[in-house]
Design a protein around this motif. Structure first.
Motif, PDB file in Angstrom:
ATOM      1  N   ASN A   7       0.810  -1.213   0.000  1.00  0.00           N
ATOM      2  CA  ASN A   7       0.000   0.000   0.000  1.00  0.00           C
ATOM      3  C   ASN A   7       0.846   1.266   0.000  1.00  0.00           C
ATOM      4  OD1 ASN A   7      -2.937  -0.756   0.017  1.00  0.00           O
ATOM      5  ND2 ASN A   7      -2.135  -2.089   1.604  1.00  0.00           N
ATOM      6  N   TYR A  62      -2.818  -2.423  -7.315  1.00  0.00           N
ATOM      7  CA  TYR A  62      -3.123  -1.402  -6.311  1.00  0.00           C
ATOM      8  C   TYR A  62      -2.846  -0.007  -6.863  1.00  0.00           C
ATOM      9  CZ  TYR A  62      -3.377  -5.512  -3.459  1.00  0.00           C
ATOM     10  OH  TYR A  62      -3.741  -6.733  -2.974  1.00  0.00           O
ATOM     11  N   CYS A 121      -8.056  -1.372  -1.078  1.00  0.00           N
ATOM     12  CA  CYS A 121      -6.717  -1.930  -1.258  1.00  0.00           C
ATOM     13  C   CYS A 121      -6.251  -2.704  -0.035  1.00  0.00           C
ATOM     14  CB  CYS A 121      -5.708  -0.825  -1.569  1.00  0.00           C
ATOM     15  SG  CYS A 121      -5.876  -0.211  -3.234  1.00  0.00           S
TER      16      CYS A 121
END
Lengths: 296, 419
Positions: free
Chosen positions: A89, A175, A220
């Motif tokens: 992330n 992502y 995500c």
């Protein structure tokens, strides 16, 4: 019966009729097999014999009291999940911010980062296995850098990072796309307003952009969390759980219990526990993150 | 729109007898046998045999060849009722694993043509549960040219002799071993060979030995000779290059073929890959050390790969006919030695053109012991589990004592589940 109630009843009936096909399909292909495996988890069955022996809670007893390997695999899975949720992330968000600004060749770069995501993880595992061994050997001969001489897949202290690196490299693209899409929904006028108010770049990002892309972050984190807990293919092809059992994830452990040792009953017991764990973690995570989302 | 629909329906009705007729015809077509095999390195040879059999009898064999996930695919197919007519598995412990599905070959005439020694691994409760596919051997393979160039003339037999050879090679700048430690099946093969003499010498034979392990009467930690096993693994690791835990099958075969390493622990199935990498290579077969007793140093020699016939198959007779053809026809008899280039279990079969097969015969003739693959008698699943534990030892995760405890714990669990 009043007109209103009849109308409501009608509506309910229509709703039921329309959802019935989907409901039936899910029932047959997902729910019933799931319940069957819950039943199997109370039996001793090798997957081949035609009879399953009912043994009550024995499987669960063994799982919780007498299975160190499973809990080691559980620990590794948690570490891997935590590492990949954070790494994926952060990297994806950072790259998304860069690729959303006006830099040259951003379209090419976006495509380049996305490409690994198209390839199957099994293949990526094999490719990286080759890079880590034969590839790094020739890099070492060319450069003489010690880093290439480390045993990336053979040293128990390094192998965690190798696995993390490969899964990061593979999943980043997905992502990235979600975050870029999120960034593009942030209204320009809000940014401009904050600029006029004198907010600098960092302030703008943390005070305006980040709260507004919270829905993307929820998606995500949720996705990377459940993918991390279910990690199987990359481990299977890259390390096969080795060296020793250091990189065995729960999913691989379940696969082995069922298909290698032929203990289907015990394997399904393990997967039921894994299912409960993912369920609880996901609910918690979505609850916490949903609360932080804001509407424009 | 409606017209089109009606038209389509009419067409469908008109065509359906044709389709039905087509299906009717199919029934008279010759049988197709559904086959599930492993060893993809033999794909060419399988196809050659299939083509030949089709020519001879008109029967088609529809072969699916898999490797790493073979067991799981087979299990799911057996489970879902999609049972292949013919499939493969290991011998020994697998006899009981697939007992509900396999046909008893005891009364088939062609079984008499098989070497009795090769049948040992497939006999369970007096029934012949499978057909030995080929006879294989594993031990140390060495590159003859590397040995010659480094002045090694006496071949090593004991642990000390292996160490001396390795030292000499290392001093000359040649890597002595490629370990293969990354493959979970190479490690146990290497390891169990180091104590292959122990069951007969100390525990009254392999069946008793495995029986005692299964019942828990014997633990690995109570076997003093387990040190032979650890000593050998230590030696291979020490002289196995800078990354011993990353070496896999491909690394082993290619390094040996190019002369980068001198020795690998592998079996005769590796010869094809070695010779494909370097057709000029000269390789030989060494006995594996069992501690420091040269007399017990031998090779692991057995028929493990087993062809099994599904007893509920509707093509049972056709499958048996195929096995009979494989055993008695000119082509069938010559297929294993001539095409697959390995030792055939059929009595009086030709010797294959293979270095390792020839050296296997020569070694056995000279009196070196040929041990059965006794670790295949361990309950199904131990190969991978114990392999992973031994891999952990080689990676430095556990010391000898912890490794022995882990082996015992894992074995006890699997043995209990298999009861």
């Amino acid at each position: 019966m009043t007109q209103l109630r009849r109308k409501q009843l009608n509506r309910g009936l229509v709703f039921l009729l329309f959802t019935l096909p989907a409901f039936a399909a899910i029932l047959v292909s997902v729910e019933i097999p799931f319940l069957m495996s819950v039943v199997s988890s109370f039996t001793k069955w090798n997957g081949l014999d035609k009879a399953q022996t009912f043994i009550g809670l024995e499987n669960y007893k063994e799982l919780f009291l007498d299975d160190q390997d499973m809990w080691k695999a559980f620990g590794f899975t948690l570490r891997l999940t935590l590492g990949s949720v954070i790494a994926v992330n952060l990297c994806a968000l950072l790259l998304a911010v860069i690729l959303d600004s006006d830099i040259k060749g951003k379209n090419v770069l976006r495509a380049a980062f996305y490409v690994p995501n198209i390839i199957s993880l099994i293949i990526i595992g094999y490719i990286w296995r080759f890079i880590f061994s034969a590839g790094f050997d020739s890099f070492y001969q060319k450069t003489g850098w010690e880093i290439f001489m480390l045993s990336w897949l053979g040293d128990v202290n390094i192998v965690y990072f190798s696995v993390l690196l490969v899964s990061l490299w593979h999943s980043l693209g997905f992502y990235l796309v979600v975050y870029i899409a999120g960034l593009q929904t942030v209204p320009r006028d809000l940014i401009e307003a904050s600029m006029i108010d004198g907010a600098n770049r960092t302030k703008r990002f943390f005070r305006i952009t980040l709260p507004l892309i919270m829905p993307s972050i929820t998606v995500c984190v949720f996705h990377s969390l459940s993918n991390g807990l279910k990690a199987f293919d990359v481990i299977f092809s890259l390390t096969n759980g080795g060296p020793g059992n250091t990189t065995t994830t729960i999913a691989l452990d379940i696969y082995r219990t069922a298909f290698v040792i032929n203990r289907f009953g015990y394997g399904t017991a393990k997967s039921v526990v894994l299912f409960l764990m993912i369920l609880i973690l996901s609910i918690l995570q979505v609850r916490v993150f949903k609360r932080r989302e804001v509407e424009v | 729109m409606k017209k089109m629909l009606v038209g389509l329906l009419a067409l469908l009705v008109a065509l359906s007898p044709l389709v039905a007729a087509g299906q009717q015809e199919k029934k008279d077509e010759p049988v197709t046998l559904n086959v599930l095999f492993y060893s993809p390195e033999l794909a060419e040879q399988y196809n050659d045999m299939v083509a030949e059999y089709k020519k001879a009898t008109g029967v088609t064999l529809d072969i699916t060849v898999l490797q790493t996930d073979y067991r799981s695919v087979l299990t799911s197919r057996l489970n879902s009722g999609d049972v292949p007519d013919i499939f493969m598995s290991s011998a020994y412990a697998d006899n009981s694993t697939y007992k509900d599905y396999v046909y008893d070959l005891s009364n088939e005439d062609f079984i008499k043509q098989i070497e009795p020694g090769a049948l040992q691994g497939v006999i369970s409760d007096g029934k012949v549960t499978g057909y030995p596919f080929l006879v294989q051997s594993h031990s140390f393979i060495y590159n003859k040219k590397v040995f010659r160039d480094n002045g090694i003339t006496t071949l090593p037999k004991t642990l000390a002799e292996f160490e001396a050879v390795a030292k000499k090679l290392q001093a000359n700048g040649v890597q002595p071993f490629a370990t293969g430690f990354k493959e979970f099946w190479v490690l146990p093969q290497t390891a169990w060979q180091a104590i292959a003499n122990v069951p007969t010498e100390n525990y009254g034979g392999y069946e008793k030995f495995v029986g005692m392990l299964n019942s828990g009467a014997l633990k690995f930690k109570d076997i003093p000779q387990m040190s032979q096993l650890f000593d050998l693994l230590d030696l291979i690791k020490k002289y196995g290059g800078p990354k011993p835990n990353e070496s896999d099958f491909n690394d082993q075969t290619s390094s040996l073929a190019t002369g980068k390493v001198a020795m690998i622990h592998q079996g005769n199935w590796a010869e094809d890959s070695i010779r494909k990498t370097n057709p000029e290579v000269e390789i030989g077969f060494l006995v594996g050390p069992t501690g420091n007793n040269a007399a017990t140093a031998g090779i692991m020699f057995d028929s493990n790969q087993t062809i099994r016939i599904a007893k509920d198959s509707k093509n049972l007779q056709a499958a048996l006919d195929w096995l009979r053809w494989l055993t008695t026809s000119e082509y069938g008899k010559n297929w294993i030695p001539g095409k697959v280039k390995q030792l055939s279990p059929i009595i009086g079969a030709a010797a294959p053109d293979s270095y390792i097969a020839k050296e296997t015969s020569a070694l056995l003739a000279s009196g070196a012991p040929g041990y059965p693959w006794f670790y295949q008698m361990f309950p199904t699943g131990t190969e991978q589990q114990l392999g992973a534990i031994l891999q952990g030892y080689c990676a430095g995760l556990t010391n000898r004592e912890q490794t022995l405890d882990a082996l015992d714990a894992a074995y006890a669990k699997i043995a209990k589940a298999a009861q």
